[in-house]
Design a protein around this motif. Structure first.
Motif, PDB file in Angstrom:
ATOM      1  N   GLN A 281     -12.671   0.962 -21.242  1.00 19.37           N
ATOM      2  CA  GLN A 281     -11.324   1.513 -21.313  1.00 19.37           C
ATOM      3  C   GLN A 281     -11.121   2.574 -20.231  1.00 19.37           C
ATOM      4  O   GLN A 281     -12.080   3.158 -19.735  1.00 19.37           O
ATOM      5  CB  GLN A 281     -11.093   2.150 -22.685  1.00 19.37           C
ATOM      6  CG  GLN A 281     -11.267   1.171 -23.827  1.00 19.37           C
ATOM      7  CD  GLN A 281     -10.814   1.753 -25.142  1.00 19.37           C
ATOM      8  OE1 GLN A 281      -9.626   2.005 -25.357  1.00 19.37           O
ATOM      9  NE2 GLN A 281     -11.747   1.958 -26.044  1.00 19.37           N
ATOM     10  N   GLY A 282      -9.882   2.832 -19.880  1.00 22.53           N
ATOM     11  CA  GLY A 282      -9.567   3.824 -18.846  1.00 22.53           C
ATOM     12  C   GLY A 282      -9.527   5.236 -19.407  1.00 22.53           C
ATOM     13  O   GLY A 282      -8.503   5.920 -19.311  1.00 22.53           O
ATOM     14  N   SER A 283     -10.656   5.677 -19.973  1.00 27.36           N
ATOM     15  CA  SER A 283     -10.679   6.964 -20.689  1.00 27.36           C
ATOM     16  C   SER A 283     -10.431   8.148 -19.758  1.00 27.36           C
ATOM     17  O   SER A 283      -9.774   9.116 -20.135  1.00 27.36           O
ATOM     18  CB  SER A 283     -12.021   7.147 -21.389  1.00 27.36           C
ATOM     19  OG  SER A 283     -12.357   5.996 -22.103  1.00 27.36           O
ATOM     20  N   TRP A 284     -10.971   8.079 -18.531  1.00 23.45           N
ATOM     21  CA  TRP A 284     -10.727   9.153 -17.567  1.00 23.45           C
ATOM     22  C   TRP A 284      -9.218   9.288 -17.328  1.00 23.45           C
ATOM     23  O   TRP A 284      -8.678  10.397 -17.331  1.00 23.45           O
ATOM     24  CB  TRP A 284     -11.459   8.859 -16.255  1.00 23.45           C
ATOM     25  CG  TRP A 284     -11.348   9.966 -15.249  1.00 23.45           C
ATOM     26  CD1 TRP A 284     -12.202  11.018 -15.075  1.00 23.45           C
ATOM     27  CD2 TRP A 284     -10.303  10.143 -14.275  1.00 23.45           C
ATOM     28  NE1 TRP A 284     -11.758  11.831 -14.068  1.00 23.45           N
ATOM     29  CE2 TRP A 284     -10.604  11.324 -13.561  1.00 23.45           C
ATOM     30  CE3 TRP A 284      -9.147   9.429 -13.946  1.00 23.45           C
ATOM     31  CZ2 TRP A 284      -9.783  11.797 -12.528  1.00 23.45           C
ATOM     32  CZ3 TRP A 284      -8.334   9.900 -12.925  1.00 23.45           C
ATOM     33  CH2 TRP A 284      -8.651  11.071 -12.228  1.00 23.45           C
ATOM     34  N   ASN A 285      -8.556   8.161 -17.140  1.00 26.62           N
ATOM     35  CA  ASN A 285      -7.096   8.156 -16.962  1.00 26.62           C
ATOM     36  C   ASN A 285      -6.367   8.810 -18.133  1.00 26.62           C
ATOM     37  O   ASN A 285      -5.377   9.512 -17.940  1.00 26.62           O
ATOM     38  CB  ASN A 285      -6.578   6.721 -16.824  1.00 26.62           C
ATOM     39  CG  ASN A 285      -6.662   6.203 -15.396  1.00 26.62           C
ATOM     40  OD1 ASN A 285      -6.529   6.964 -14.439  1.00 26.62           O
ATOM     41  ND2 ASN A 285      -6.893   4.914 -15.246  1.00 26.62           N
ATOM     42  N   THR A 319      -3.562   2.602 -19.914  1.00 30.15           N
ATOM     43  CA  THR A 319      -4.563   3.174 -19.012  1.00 30.15           C
ATOM     44  C   THR A 319      -5.516   2.132 -18.436  1.00 30.15           C
ATOM     45  O   THR A 319      -6.354   2.471 -17.603  1.00 30.15           O
ATOM     46  CB  THR A 319      -5.340   4.274 -19.756  1.00 30.15           C
ATOM     47  OG1 THR A 319      -5.669   3.814 -21.063  1.00 30.15           O
ATOM     48  CG2 THR A 319      -4.471   5.522 -19.892  1.00 30.15           C
ATOM     49  N   GLY A 320      -5.368   0.874 -18.873  1.00 34.19           N
ATOM     50  CA  GLY A 320      -6.107  -0.209 -18.215  1.00 34.19           C
ATOM     51  C   GLY A 320      -7.489  -0.498 -18.770  1.00 34.19           C
ATOM     52  O   GLY A 320      -8.058   0.280 -19.529  1.00 34.19           O
TER      53      GLY A 320
ATOM     54  N   GLN B 309     -14.279   5.107 -13.077  1.00 33.57           N
ATOM     55  CA  GLN B 309     -13.073   5.160 -13.898  1.00 33.57           C
ATOM     56  C   GLN B 309     -11.893   5.787 -13.180  1.00 33.57           C
ATOM     57  O   GLN B 309     -10.786   5.278 -13.239  1.00 33.57           O
ATOM     58  CB  GLN B 309     -13.365   5.962 -15.159  1.00 33.57           C
ATOM     59  CG  GLN B 309     -14.123   5.162 -16.180  1.00 33.57           C
ATOM     60  CD  GLN B 309     -13.644   5.488 -17.578  1.00 33.57           C
ATOM     61  OE1 GLN B 309     -12.787   6.345 -17.772  1.00 33.57           O
ATOM     62  NE2 GLN B 309     -14.172   4.800 -18.553  1.00 33.57           N
ATOM     63  N   PRO B 314      -3.921   3.690 -13.869  1.00 30.19           N
ATOM     64  CA  PRO B 314      -3.381   3.044 -15.071  1.00 30.19           C
ATOM     65  C   PRO B 314      -2.613   1.785 -14.678  1.00 30.19           C
ATOM     66  O   PRO B 314      -1.995   1.725 -13.613  1.00 30.19           O
ATOM     67  CB  PRO B 314      -2.428   4.092 -15.639  1.00 30.19           C
ATOM     68  CG  PRO B 314      -2.954   5.391 -15.151  1.00 30.19           C
ATOM     69  CD  PRO B 314      -3.507   5.106 -13.783  1.00 30.19           C
TER      70      PRO B 314
END
Lengths: 335, 335
Positions: A281-285, A319-320, B309, B314
């Protein structure tokens, strides 16, 4: 004469010190009248990120993104989390954060309904709130930044099809009663059904988010369908449990596993070749853009330049998802 | 002695000029080692926003958002648009922009399929591209920032229900063959069907995006259903056409109209009370966050701090919808 020299040097020094300090304090103006400095906050502006189960590795990337944005924007951040998976504890933590009147709150809501009142209390107190990772759609929070779980399931389906050369029986181990997992399953199952006529989802089992129960579920499915070619796990413990099942049954080579998230155990099993891929998952985003949104909201409400449109934050950010395999697994340990 | 004085003064001056220049060039470090300046770009970094039908008012808010972000980030921007509704012209404009090797491109794609190759050419040349308002999902563009049209239809349905006290016959005038309009219609119709049992969508007509044809369509519907209570237009010309129809038939009071977008004609008709509400898209957000995304992407690829990341933008931003009525219509003239 010597005295005069000292006076001259002293005066020149004062003048240059003044000039030097003046330019340190004022934004640098170029000869063209353009403001050369990016808008920046004050280090006293404090933004708080609030989670639950605060100790788990899962939040690390989001916190890193939040901190990266803070150092770019020159504001302070604080990390607060309920220690347990307990909505009452998270409400208490959120109440404490609100009492300190921070510049903004980024919250991952443990439960969409129970947190609603406290979220709205923050908004009514003039504290901007955005939600990340786990939404509370009925609340007055300005924005939600998280994974589109249905799309994540679609991505998983296409990857599974590629791994299996577009044919064969497959299964899903999931948490059927939790919305985000249901969405991942739906995206996966519907994509297989609609786009891959030679593939079939023969079983969807509840692994309860538990490694052992997922292993049992996978074992039952494999015994029932000895020609099973792949399993999709909608969360990380499930993926590890399925890997244990295929290993016990000596099916590691025959069955491809796609898992979810990037905890150390999952990454290790990708390196070993037992899990073929996992969906990151795009957690940083989530963390980075949460703080950018809160900061932008405060800029808008504190400056004269505001327009109606710019005062309203985007409603949702997907967030991708990215696919981790043995080819790029090393990069994800670094995160 | 006088000569010595001059030499002293000269040397001190040189030293302070050096100190002064040194601090102008280096980021200011506070005694605590904290970087006191927000990350900022160079005015030589040029980002380009590309549209089609460049002259229309519709783009003004997006351009404003793009410019607002540019002045915060201290980068240059340029606005380029095909003058006509012509995909070949937009391809030519985009080719010209790529040839100048800008720092990034924000594009509203006139056609998702025809622009794909040129978008991918930019990405392959190392120029980041994000899409706004109108997507090209099959392209390699990093992100799409735009309205969730289905959700916009849902918002329209709830507003219509509130206006009509949850009961009565309603109709939709739309462009059934254009995807974003079909999504708006679906969101509207499905919400009415599922959530408002005493309301019914009795007709969905093609207004072809034209004021006169929409007036004709509305006139036919009203004659067929004399007890019609409301009409939803999925684009602005339709809304104005329907308003003309209700006026000719002396039904302004009996029929509520909800329209789309915030061009001057629509806002005027809201002030006059002929149109009850219109749905405003988050166009400023599209421009503002497009540039923030492109800038952040370049920061990531140019610094050592990058993680996997943070290097991935996104995937999608729902820039949101807000409802304009006679209570807040004045604010939207300013945009």
């Amino acid at each position: 004469m010597k005295k005069l020299l000292i006076v001259y040097v002293f005066l020149f020094s004062i003048f240059f010190i003044y000039l030097y300090n003046y330019h340190l304090k004022e934004p640098h103006s170029s000869p063209f009248g353009q403001n050369e400095e990016r808008l920046q906050g004050e280090i006293g502006e404090k933004y708080v990120l609030v989670t639950f189960q605060a100790g788990i590795d899962y939040w690390k990337s989001a916190i890193k993104g939040f901190e990266d944005a803070a150092s770019e924007l020159n504001v302070s951040v604080e990390y607060r989390g309920a220690t347990q998976y307990d909505s009452h504890e998270q409400i208490t933590v959120l109440e404490q954060v609100i009492a300190k009147n921070p510049a903004g709150i980024a919250l991952s809501a443990i439960n969409p309904y129970e947190l609603k009142t406290t979220i709205n209390k923050a908004i009514e107190a003039g504290i901007p709130v955005v939600l990340f990772d786990s939404d509370a759609p009925a609340s007055k929070a300005y924005s939600f930044l998280g994974t589109n779980n249905y799309e994540a399931g679609v991505t998983g389906a296409h990857k599974m099809a590629a791994l299996l050369d577009h044919k064969g029986k497959i299964a899903v181990v999931t948490l059927p009663n939790q919305l985000n997992h249901k969405e991942r399953t739906d995206g996966f199952v519907e994509t297989i059904r609609n786009e891959y006529p030679d593939m079939e989802v023969v079983a969807i089992k509840d692994g309860k988010g538990d490694q052992l129960l997922s292993e049992q579920a996978a074992t039952e499915i494999i015994k029932l369908y000895p020609d099973l070619k792949g399993v999709f796990a909608t969360e990380a413990n499930g993926g590890v449990g399925i890997a244990d099942a295929t290993r016990s049954l000596k099916k590691e080579k025959a069955i491809k596993i796609i898992s979810f998230d990037t905890d150390k155990q999952t990454l290790d099993k990708i390196k070993e070749g037992v899990i073929s891929a996992t969906l990151a998952q795009g957690s940083w985003n989530m963390g980075y853009w949460s703080l950018q949104f809160l900061f932008q909201h405060n800029q808008e409400t504190s400056t004269q330049q505001q327009s109606v449109q710019s005062a309203i934050l985007p409603k949702y950010v997907d967030t991708g998802i990215s696919i981790v395999t043995d080819e790029n697994v090393e990069d994800y340990y670094a995160d």
